[in-house]
Design an enzyme around this catalytic site. Sequence first.
Site, PDB file in Angstrom:
ATOM      1  N   GLU A 258      53.388  55.761  11.278  1.00 51.83           N
ATOM      2  CA  GLU A 258      52.757  54.957  10.287  1.00 51.83           C
ATOM      3  C   GLU A 258      53.016  55.318   9.122  1.00 51.83           C
ATOM      4  O   GLU A 258      52.736  56.547   8.658  1.00 51.83           O
ATOM      5  CB  GLU A 258      51.774  54.544  11.451  1.00 51.83           C
ATOM      6  N   HIS A 276      49.060  47.847  10.952  1.00 53.28           N
ATOM      7  CA  HIS A 276      47.133  48.737  11.242  1.00 53.28           C
ATOM      8  C   HIS A 276      46.533  47.649  10.829  1.00 53.28           C
ATOM      9  O   HIS A 276      45.868  48.315   9.438  1.00 53.28           O
ATOM     10  CB  HIS A 276      47.628  50.082  10.931  1.00 53.28           C
TER      11      HIS A 276
HETATM   12  P1  NAD Z   1      35.101  53.395  21.994  1.00 52.95           P
HETATM   13  O1  NAD Z   1      34.742  55.063  22.067  1.00 52.95           O
HETATM   14  O2  NAD Z   1      33.514  52.878  22.262  1.00 52.95           O
HETATM   15  O3  NAD Z   1      36.094  53.072  24.289  1.00 52.95           O
HETATM   16  C1  NAD Z   1      37.055  53.574  24.283  1.00 52.95           C
HETATM   17  C2  NAD Z   1      36.929  53.675  25.381  1.00 52.95           C
HETATM   18  O4  NAD Z   1      37.869  54.394  26.621  1.00 52.95           O
HETATM   19  C3  NAD Z   1      35.185  54.636  25.786  1.00 52.95           C
HETATM   20  O5  NAD Z   1      34.859  53.442  26.772  1.00 52.95           O
HETATM   21  C4  NAD Z   1      36.747  55.752  27.161  1.00 52.95           C
HETATM   22  O6  NAD Z   1      36.041  55.917  28.028  1.00 52.95           O
HETATM   23  C5  NAD Z   1      37.725  55.031  27.427  1.00 52.95           C
HETATM   24  N1  NAD Z   1      38.960  56.058  27.752  1.00 52.95           N
HETATM   25  C6  NAD Z   1      38.636  56.771  27.456  1.00 52.95           C
HETATM   26  N2  NAD Z   1      40.175  57.791  27.871  1.00 52.95           N
HETATM   27  C7  NAD Z   1      40.697  56.849  28.612  1.00 52.95           C
HETATM   28  C8  NAD Z   1      41.354  57.178  29.679  1.00 52.95           C
HETATM   29  N3  NAD Z   1      42.267  57.792  29.563  1.00 52.95           N
HETATM   30  N4  NAD Z   1      42.251  55.265  30.051  1.00 52.95           N
HETATM   31  C9  NAD Z   1      41.556  54.754  30.032  1.00 52.95           C
HETATM   32  N5  NAD Z   1      40.146  54.484  28.789  1.00 52.95           N
HETATM   33  C10 NAD Z   1      39.522  55.490  28.552  1.00 52.95           C
HETATM   34  O7  NAD Z   1      36.229  53.505  21.321  1.00 52.95           O
HETATM   35  P2  NAD Z   1      36.209  51.711  20.207  1.00 52.95           P
HETATM   36  O8  NAD Z   1      35.637  51.617  18.809  1.00 52.95           O
HETATM   37  O9  NAD Z   1      36.280  50.988  21.625  1.00 52.95           O
HETATM   38  O10 NAD Z   1      37.675  52.106  19.700  1.00 52.95           O
HETATM   39  C11 NAD Z   1      38.715  52.313  20.570  1.00 52.95           C
HETATM   40  C12 NAD Z   1      40.112  53.111  20.107  1.00 52.95           C
HETATM   41  O11 NAD Z   1      39.978  51.826  19.273  1.00 52.95           O
HETATM   42  C13 NAD Z   1      39.974  54.185  18.757  1.00 52.95           C
HETATM   43  O12 NAD Z   1      39.898  55.551  19.790  1.00 52.95           O
HETATM   44  C14 NAD Z   1      40.571  53.483  17.814  1.00 52.95           C
HETATM   45  O13 NAD Z   1      41.469  54.746  18.215  1.00 52.95           O
HETATM   46  C15 NAD Z   1      41.099  52.127  18.247  1.00 52.95           C
HETATM   47  N6  NAD Z   1      41.271  51.111  16.754  1.00 52.95           N
HETATM   48  C16 NAD Z   1      42.117  51.242  16.153  1.00 52.95           C
HETATM   49  C17 NAD Z   1      41.203  49.911  14.743  1.00 52.95           C
HETATM   50  C18 NAD Z   1      42.669  48.617  14.200  1.00 52.95           C
HETATM   51  O14 NAD Z   1      42.789  49.211  13.132  1.00 52.95           O
HETATM   52  N7  NAD Z   1      43.666  49.057  14.945  1.00 52.95           N
HETATM   53  C19 NAD Z   1      40.348  49.653  14.989  1.00 52.95           C
HETATM   54  C20 NAD Z   1      39.308  50.377  15.274  1.00 52.95           C
HETATM   55  C21 NAD Z   1      39.950  51.726  16.352  1.00 52.95           C
HETATM   56  C1  MLT Z   2      39.810  53.198  13.199  1.00 55.86           C
HETATM   57  O1  MLT Z   2      40.657  54.121  14.444  1.00 55.86           O
HETATM   58  O2  MLT Z   2      38.934  52.961  13.031  1.00 55.86           O
HETATM   59  C2  MLT Z   2      40.543  52.435  13.318  1.00 55.86           C
HETATM   60  O3  MLT Z   2      42.172  52.451  13.569  1.00 55.86           O
HETATM   61  C3  MLT Z   2      40.687  51.317  11.207  1.00 55.86           C
HETATM   62  C4  MLT Z   2      41.423  52.645  10.251  1.00 55.86           C
HETATM   63  O4  MLT Z   2      41.992  53.954  10.392  1.00 55.86           O
HETATM   64  O5  MLT Z   2      41.181  52.563   9.151  1.00 55.86           O
END
Ligand code: NAD
Ligand code: MLT
Length: 531
Positions: A258, A276
Site C-alpha cells: 500500500e 484502505h
Molecule cells: P477481531 O480480533 O475482533 O476478529 C478477528 C477474528 O479473526 C477473530 O474472531 C479470530 O478468531 C479470527 N481469526 C484469527 N485467525 C483466523 C483464521 N486463520 N481463520 C479464520 N478466522 C481467524 O478483529 P476485528 O476488529 O474484527 O478486525 C479484523 C481485521 O480487520 C483486523 O485484524 C484488521 O487487520 C482489519 N481491519 C481493517 C480495517 C480497514 O480499514 N480496512 C479496519 C479495521 C480492521
Molecule cells: C485497522 O487495522 O485498524 C485498519 O486497517 C485501519 C487503519 O489501518 O488505520
Amino acid sequence: MKVLVSDSFSPEGLEQLKEQAEVDYRPEITPEELIKQVKLFEGLVVRSRSKVTAEVIEAGKKLKVIGRAGVGVDNIDVEKATEKGIIVVNAPHGNTISAAEHAVALLTSLARNVPQASSSIKRGEWERSKYTGVELNHKMLGVIGVGRIGSEVARRARALGMKIIAYDPYITRNHAEKLGIESVAFEDLLRQSDFITFHLPLNPSTYHLIGEKELAMLKPGVRIVNCARGGLIDEDALCTALQEGRVEGAALDVFEQEPPGSCRLIELDNVIATPHLGALTREAQANVALQVSEQVIRALKGEPIVSAVNAPVLLPETRASIGPFLPLARAMGSFYLQLFGGSVDEIELTYSGHLASMPLAPMTLSCLIGFLQHIVGDGVNWVNASYIAKNRGVAVRETSTTEAKNYSNLITMRARTGEEEHHISGTLLNGDMRIVRVDDYRIEIVPARYMLVTTHNDRPGVVGKIGTLLGNENVNIASMQLGRKEARGEAMMVLQVDEEMPAETLSKVKELDVITSANFVIMPKSIFSGD
Ligand code: NAD
Ligand code: MLT
C-alpha cells in the site's frame, strides 16, 4: 513524558495526549528520520503508514509503549517490542462499525456494479444492461473471521436477507449460534458461498490464506470482498481467477503493498477498489485516537491498561482482588532463586484456596519477574517475563485447587532442574506476606529487604553462636524465625537484618561448625513499594 506521533492523527486524540505529555506530531516523518528520532521518546503512536520495525524498536532506547490507532498491528514488530519489554497497545473497538459499514458498502457495490456504472455515466455513456447486477437476498455469504467486525458484517448482511456461514477456528459453535451464524469448515465455506468477506488478522499463519488451491475450490461466479488485509489473498492468483471469470468480481479495500502502484488487479473491470478506507470516518478516527491516547498515557504512568496486545490486561477490579498477592508472588520468585539458584527447567505454580477462582496469570508473571530479576536485571517486566522465561528454556505451568489445608489462600512454587526439585509456599495472613514452607521446613518467614537464611542441626546453643558472631560483626538483627523438620533434626533459621551483610561476614557464618548452609537474601525494593 515525550510522545512521538508519526502518522496522521485526529485532533481530539492529539489534544488528549497533549494534556499529559510533550507531543511531537510528525505525520510525514520518513522511515530513516523515525529511526533517528525515536530515541528521544518514551511513547510512539502510529496508524498504518509507519512501520515499527525491529530497527526502530532497537533505536527507541527509552520507549515504554507503542500505540496503534486502529486494530491491526501487522505494521509493528510485536515480538521485538515484547523482547524489549515495550507495551504495544491498540484501539480495538473504535473503528469496528466503520469497517463493517465499509465492507457492506463494498458488498452492495459489488453486487450492483455501482462504481463502474457511476464512472460510465460520468463519461457521458448511458449503459444499462452492461451493469446488470445480482440480488443479495437469499445469497450465501461466507464470513472468514467472526470477531468484532465479522460479527457486525454478519448482522447487517442478515438484515439484507442473506444466509450466513462462517469460518473462525477460535470461536465455539455455541458463540456462533448466539450470533445467528452457522459455523462451517473452511473448505465448506469456500465451496458454498456466493460472496466471501474477510475479517481476520494478517499474521504468518494467515498470509495467503487464499491461494490458487483455495481459489480452485470456490463456487463458480463467487464475489469476494476484502476489507481486512491485503496479504490474506494471493493477488496474482486472484487476478487470474478474475480474468478467467471463475471469480465474478472482487471489492478490495486493502492490498499487499500500500499504495499498490500500478497493479493489474485494480485495472480489471470486475474489480472495485478503495484506498484502505475501512476505518476512515470522522467518528472512527476520533474514537481510535482517543482510545489509543488514553491507553498510551496510562501505560506511561504505569496505570492499568485494557487493550495491550502483548501484556496481561489488569483491570481495576482484578487488581483489587489479586493486588496484594502480586508482591507475595514476586517475593517468592526472588526468595526461591536466591536460595536454590536460577538454573531450572520448569516452574510450576499452584494456587490454592480462594485463589483458585482468581485470574492466575498476573500472579505467575509477578513470580517470574521476582525470579528473573536476579538473572537479567531490571529489564524484565510484565510484558517480557514469559518471553524471557521461554527463551531461557524454562517451562512455566499453573495449576489451582480449592483445597488449601490450613490456609485460606496459598501459593506454592515448585521448580525442577533434572532430578533436583525444591518448593516454597507463601500466604497472606491478615494481609501480611508470609513464606510458610521451604521444602520440608514449616516456618513463618516475614519477607524483609535483607535476610540471612541458614540451616543447621537442631541442638542447644546454635542460635546463640550465630547471634554472637553477628553481634561481633556489628550486624543488627531485627527479627528471627525458626522452623524445623523434627525436634533435634534439621532446622532453618531466618534472621531479618537492618542492612546488607558484607561478604566476609557471610563467609564467617558459613565457617561456623554448627551451620550446614547460609545464604544472604536481598529482596527487590519493588516488593515493599508496590511498584
Ligand atoms: P477481531 O480480533 O475482533 O476478529 C478477528 C477474528 O479473526 C477473530 O474472531 C479470530 O478468531 C479470527 N481469526 C484469527 N485467525 C483466523 C483464521 N486463520 N481463520 C479464520 N478466522 C481467524 O478483529 P476485528 O476488529 O474484527 O478486525 C479484523 C481485521 O480487520 C483486523 O485484524 C484488521 O487487520 C482489519 N481491519 C481493517 C480495517 C480497514 O480499514 N480496512 C479496519 C479495521 C480492521
Ligand atoms: C485497522 O487495522 O485498524 C485498519 O486497517 C485501519 C487503519 O489501518 O488505520
